[in-house]
Scaffold this active site. Structure first.
Site, PDB file in Angstrom:
ATOM      1  N   GLY A  89       0.809  -1.218   0.000  1.00 27.45           N
ATOM      2  CA  GLY A  89       0.000   0.000   0.000  1.00 27.45           C
ATOM      3  C   GLY A  89       0.836   1.259   0.000  1.00 27.45           C
ATOM      4  N   GLY A 109       2.578   3.578   1.528  1.00 29.78           N
ATOM      5  CA  GLY A 109       3.148   3.743   2.861  1.00 29.78           C
ATOM      6  C   GLY A 109       3.640   5.138   3.163  1.00 29.78           C
ATOM      7  N   GLY A 145       7.171   7.006   6.678  1.00 29.72           N
ATOM      8  CA  GLY A 145       6.268   7.750   5.817  1.00 29.72           C
ATOM      9  C   GLY A 145       6.903   8.929   5.102  1.00 29.72           C
ATOM     10  N   ARG A 197       3.706  13.860  -7.518  1.00 28.50           N
ATOM     11  CA  ARG A 197       3.675  13.037  -8.722  1.00 28.50           C
ATOM     12  C   ARG A 197       2.320  13.167  -9.416  1.00 28.50           C
ATOM     13  NH1 ARG A 197       6.072   7.179  -7.188  1.00 28.50           N
ATOM     14  NH2 ARG A 197       4.066   6.906  -6.136  1.00 28.50           N
ATOM     15  N   ARG A 237      -1.763  -0.402  -9.713  1.00 32.47           N
ATOM     16  CA  ARG A 237      -0.627  -1.258 -10.050  1.00 32.47           C
ATOM     17  C   ARG A 237      -1.080  -2.699 -10.256  1.00 32.47           C
ATOM     18  NH1 ARG A 237       3.389   1.516  -6.753  1.00 32.47           N
ATOM     19  NH2 ARG A 237       2.481   3.536  -6.241  1.00 32.47           N
ATOM     20  N   ASP A 283       4.327  -4.630  -7.498  1.00 34.12           N
ATOM     21  CA  ASP A 283       3.650  -3.433  -6.988  1.00 34.12           C
ATOM     22  C   ASP A 283       4.217  -2.154  -7.583  1.00 34.12           C
ATOM     23  OD1 ASP A 283       5.804  -4.450  -5.079  1.00 34.12           O
ATOM     24  OD2 ASP A 283       5.646  -2.381  -4.427  1.00 34.12           O
TER      25      ASP A 283
END
Length: 489
Positions: free
Chosen positions: A91, A93, A126, A176, A183, A252
């Site tokens: 996930g 993160g 994180g 981004r 994915r 992923d």
């Protein structure tokens, strides 16, 4: 007319999926955020002015310190295979999706990478560091300028907050952009939990949003698998053709849209070695340059396995996957012919291509410089070969190869001027070499972001001669051989 961050026309189609697909949460603020750099072409895609992004308002939003009015921030769940081993739930993160913003090509999601812990952070903090954020920012935009499908990077912000990796570094956030960050591992997540309803919901969402032409197919899920397989094959052929190495081709990190996704320990080939490993963490060489094509196929198999309950039969899934190898072969053959300035396919070309790369390997020839200088070779003037010939240790071997090359060019009546023009548009002069990124990073770590801007401007015109920027196309200095990149970011 100047706009504020609250004016951003954000929507969030992913947020319309059921709550099991994500967690809604706010970014974690950073102390004293500051502007590092922004990409004008990426900003223009979504109707923004790159200069305006340096304003305090946008710096706060794209550092995660303030959420714009229409944002619906969330982090997505996914799973995946890492280095060929099932890793279970992963996930976002350290990434938070603010929402999507209109562009002429369709909605583009804005995602903050490095914006704090999420439920999927596992043991992570994180955060992202300035070093890796600058690398991702520069390479995303360099790849886009090369014409290779990729996520984009809008901007980078930094903060003095310390972040511990191999050493103590400072925090940063890279914003981004992509139509979607779904994915292969997003599908694997539901397959391995035997959640077929969620698997179907995700597939239907992807088809409706990004592959609407497949909805009318007799088996839209098989059609989806085949289209993603084809896109992946073409993408990796493009990587190979410019010498790009991803470094972490985990499932992923594979985009359902066929985009280059997640820039970690990437690299561009310098002294040619098909077994080169750009990721210091990859001790067994799973993601070496030569292995990228078969690993791309392997990842498509992982996706096919996840989609199997929807596709229906193993035979149907295999039929979709069978598209990979011929598409890759067709794509790489066309790209390599173009790189060599060959306008036709002839008997013996495959052997000649293999011999070319073998000669490059034996002589440790710089990948980018070889193809760029090859474009200036003249059919009737071997005496002008010196800049290309000087790349080779074994000059006699080069001379023999060059004679074969000229013979092959004459066989199709190649014309120097036309061939040179085509090759200059095909073979970049400027790529993001690790040492160039390192110089920009070290200056940025000392508060000087000018080299990030300069390098970005060079990389945004990779096929142009740029006489004033010749140094950015030079062979790497001796100290660059000691640079290592790893999964730490």
């Amino acid at each position: 007319m100047a706009i504020t961050a609250d004016d951003l026309p954000l929507d969030n189609s992913f947020a319309q999926l059921p709550p099991a697909f994500y967690t809604r949460l706010m970014p974690t603020p950073l102390p004293d955020p500051h502007f590092v750099a922004a990409s004008a072409p990426a900003a223009a895609l979504v109707g923004l002015d790159a200069q305006q992004l340096a304003n305090e308002d946008f710096v706060a939003v794209f550092s995660g310190n303030r959420v714009p009015a229409r944002a619906q921030p969330l982090s997505a769940v996914y799973s995946g295979h890492q280095f060929g081993v099932w890793a279970g739930q992963l996930g976002d993160g350290r990434a938070i999706l603010l929402g999507d913003i209109p562009s002429p090509a369709g909605p583009m999601e804005l995602q903050l990478k490095g914006s704090g812990r999420t439920p999927y952070s596992r043991m992570g903090d994180g955060r992202a560091v300035l070093r890796s954020s600058i690398r991702e920012f520069l390479c995303s935009e360099a790849m886009a300028a090369l014409g290779i499908p990729t996520t984009r990077a809008l901007m980078v912000t930094g903060s003095p907050q310390p972040v511990v990796r191999e050493s103590v570094e400072t925090a940063a956030v890279v914003t981004r952009m992509a139509p979607s960050f779904v994915r292969f591992g997003s599908f694997e997540h539901w397959y391995y939990r035997d959640k077929q309803d969620e698997l179907r919901t995700l597939a239907d969402y992807v088809i409706k949003a990004f592959y609407p032409e497949l909805a009318g197919e007799p088996n839209p899920y098989k059609a989806l698998l085949k289209e993603v397989t084809l896109r992946t094959a073409r993408l990796i052929a493009q990587w190979q053709a410019v010498g790009f190495m991803h470094g972490v081709m985990n499932s992923d990190n594979m985009s359902i849209l066929g985009l280059t996704l997640d820039y970690g320990p990437f690299g561009f080939m310098e002294a040619f070695d098909p077994n080169h490993i750009c990721n210091h963490t990859d001790q067994h060489g799973r993601y070496s340059y030569a292995n990228q094509p078969p690993i791309g196929h392997w990842n498509c198999y992982a996706l096919a396995n996840a989609l199997l309950p929807l596709v229906g039969t193993v035979e149907d899934a295999q039929e979709a996957l069978d598209a990979y190898q011929p598409e890759f072969a067709r794509s790489i053959d066309a790209l390599l012919h173009a790189k060599l300035g060959l306008a036709s396919n002839r008997d013996g070309d495959r052997e000649f291509l293999d011999d070319t790369f073998k000669l490059m390997q034996d002589n440790h020839v710089d990948f980018t410089l070889f193809f760029r200088r090859l474009g200036k070779l003249q059919l009737q003037a071997p005496e002008t070969d010196a800049p290309l010939r000087d790349l080779f240790i074994d000059r006699a071997a080069f001379d023999a190869w060059a004679a074969r090359y000229r013979e092959r060019l004459r066989a199709e009546n190649s014309v120097d001027v036309a061939r040179r023009e085509a090759m200059m548009r095909t073979n970049p002069k400027y790529v993001l070499r690790n040492y160039l990124a390192q110089v920009a990073i070290e200056r940025a770590q000392n508060g000087d972001f000018s080299e990030v801007d300069k390098l970005l401007s060079v990389l945004q015109q990779p096929y142009d001669e740029q006489p004033d920027n010749e140094s950015y196309a030079a062979l790497p200095p001796d100290w660059a051989s000691h640079l290592e990149v790893s999964c730490s970011s």
